[in-house]
Design an enzyme around this catalytic site. Structure first.
Site, PDB file in Angstrom:
ATOM      1  N   ASP A   1       0.875  -1.182   0.000  1.00  0.00           N
ATOM      2  CA  ASP A   1       0.000   0.000   0.000  1.00  0.00           C
ATOM      3  C   ASP A   1       0.908   1.227   0.000  1.00  0.00           C
ATOM      4  O   ASP A   1       2.065   1.152   0.403  1.00  0.00           O
ATOM      5  CB  ASP A   1      -0.899   0.011   1.249  1.00  0.00           C
ATOM      6  CG  ASP A   1      -2.158   0.841   1.050  1.00  0.00           C
ATOM      7  OD1 ASP A   1      -3.254   0.252   0.942  1.00  0.00           O
ATOM      8  OD2 ASP A   1      -2.061   2.091   0.981  1.00  0.00           O
TER       9      ASP A   1
ATOM     10  N   ASP B   1       3.781   2.836  -4.676  1.00  0.00           N
ATOM     11  CA  ASP B   1       2.714   3.431  -5.486  1.00  0.00           C
ATOM     12  C   ASP B   1       2.548   2.545  -6.725  1.00  0.00           C
ATOM     13  O   ASP B   1       3.519   2.362  -7.483  1.00  0.00           O
ATOM     14  CB  ASP B   1       3.152   4.851  -5.877  1.00  0.00           C
ATOM     15  CG  ASP B   1       2.113   5.578  -6.726  1.00  0.00           C
ATOM     16  OD1 ASP B   1       1.266   4.910  -7.355  1.00  0.00           O
ATOM     17  OD2 ASP B   1       2.164   6.817  -6.771  1.00  0.00           O
TER      18      ASP B   1
ATOM     19  N   TYR C   1     -13.058   7.854 -13.560  1.00  0.00           N
ATOM     20  CA  TYR C   1     -13.196   6.584 -12.842  1.00  0.00           C
ATOM     21  C   TYR C   1     -13.944   5.530 -13.663  1.00  0.00           C
ATOM     22  O   TYR C   1     -13.443   4.416 -13.856  1.00  0.00           O
ATOM     23  CB  TYR C   1     -13.935   6.862 -11.533  1.00  0.00           C
ATOM     24  CG  TYR C   1     -14.060   5.695 -10.590  1.00  0.00           C
ATOM     25  CD1 TYR C   1     -13.042   5.382  -9.692  1.00  0.00           C
ATOM     26  CD2 TYR C   1     -15.218   4.917 -10.561  1.00  0.00           C
ATOM     27  CE1 TYR C   1     -13.168   4.328  -8.799  1.00  0.00           C
ATOM     28  CE2 TYR C   1     -15.353   3.866  -9.671  1.00  0.00           C
ATOM     29  CZ  TYR C   1     -14.335   3.579  -8.789  1.00  0.00           C
ATOM     30  OH  TYR C   1     -14.468   2.534  -7.907  1.00  0.00           O
TER      31      TYR C   1
END
Ligand SMILES: NC(=O)c1ccc[n+]([C@@H]2O[C@H](COP(=O)([O-])OP(=O)(O)OC[C@H]3O[C@@H](n4cnc5c(N)ncnc54)[C@H](O)[C@@H]3O)[C@@H](O)[C@H]2O)c1
Length: 259
Positions: free
Chosen positions: A39, A61, A154
């Site tokens: 994470d 990342d 998105y």
């Protein structure tokens, strides 16, 4: 009790510090998997890795290729191989009209969603294709299936994750690596809570439009991920499986109960 056969399986979970990734890691730990957790939120990840006795944890990342390669290298050195990837890292909608959207924010959402998924899957598959075995689960969304106003990064990026999953399944299945996507509906995670708190979505309206009459729980996604990672799904490849309380099935207008 059903034994999913995940005891000792080496599984990498991205986005493991929160929400669906966290609950997936918890379920896999209960099933006896050897966990490698990734994470970008390192303090939260440290706490989860300690709680679940993960064999390795790595901050990073997913939009960075070297970070994706490093998380797989961590799995190799700590666990000696990689049997599964649950790729749960993701960011939420930037809710804005097309004419007003900030293109840098748009790009970041597309990058985390699509580039991050591709890089994470590709890094994992390098090892899995060599082993000639492995299973990968990606996260799409119901927003990648239906059209929505004010979701211009998105939704299209999630639709692309579904298509990427199909394409990779066409390339990798013959070589022993399965890949499938889940399209969650509206799941009670910190991501959704932030959208509710910011007034970007209305929880009551979403629940009323859902045939099951409620939002989903992260565990309800985690269970399907575990199934797709396990040999119980041994003949499933390239699908996007909605896990949405019937949300995509409903074609009416307004609350389900008024129909
Ligand atoms: N919650 C929902 O209703 C819902 C619905 C459909 C799809 N999804 C998808 O499920 C996935 C998980 O969502 P969630 O609700 O658990 O969100 P969340 O915000 O609770 O957790 C996401 C995690 O991903 C991590 N992350 C974000 N960007 C990252 C990056 N670039 N590199 C590494 N880690 C990163 C965050 O730090 C966080 O720990 C996302 O892909 C999301 O789009 C969620």
């Amino acid at each position: 009790m059903t034994d999913l056969g995940l005891v000792g399986k080496r599984v990498l979970v991205t986005g493991a510090a929160s929400g669906i990734g966290l609950e997936t890691a918890r379920l896999l730990a209960r099933e006896g998997a050897a966990l490698v957790l990734m994470d970008r939120d390192e303090p939260a990840l440290d706490a989860v890795a300690g709680e679940l006795r993960a064999v390795a944890r790595i901050g990073g990342d997913v939009t960075r290729e070297d970070d994706c390669e490093a998380m797989v290298a961590a799995a190799l050195s700590a666990a000696g191989g990689l049997d599964g990837l649950a790729h749960c890292a993701g960011v939420s909608d930037h809710v804005a009209r097309a004419l007003e959207i900030d293109i840098d924010q748009w790009q970041r959402i597309v990058d985390v969603t699509l580039r991050g998924s591709f890089l994470a899957c590709r890094a994992a598959a390098r090892v899995m294709l060599e082993q000639k075995s492995g299973s990968i689960v990606t996260m799409s969304s119901v927003r990648g299936v239906i059209g929505s106003p004010r979701r211009h990064a998105y939704g299209p990026a999630k639709a692309a994750v579904s298509m990427m999953t199909k394409n990779l399944a066409c390339e990798w299945s013959l070589h022993g690596v399965r890949i499938n996507a889940i399209a969650p509906g509206f799941i009670r995670t910190p991501m959704v809570q932030r959208l509710v708190d910011d007034g970007k979505i209305d929880e009551r309206i979403l629940a009323d439009r859902t045939p099951m009459g409620r939002l989903g729980l992260p565990l309800e996604i985690a269970r399907v991920s575990a199934f797709l990672l396990s040999d119980w799904s041994s003949y499933i490849a390239g699908v996007t499986l909605p896990v949405d309380g019937g949300w995509l099935a409903y074609g009416g207008a307004g609350p389900v109960a008024t129909h």
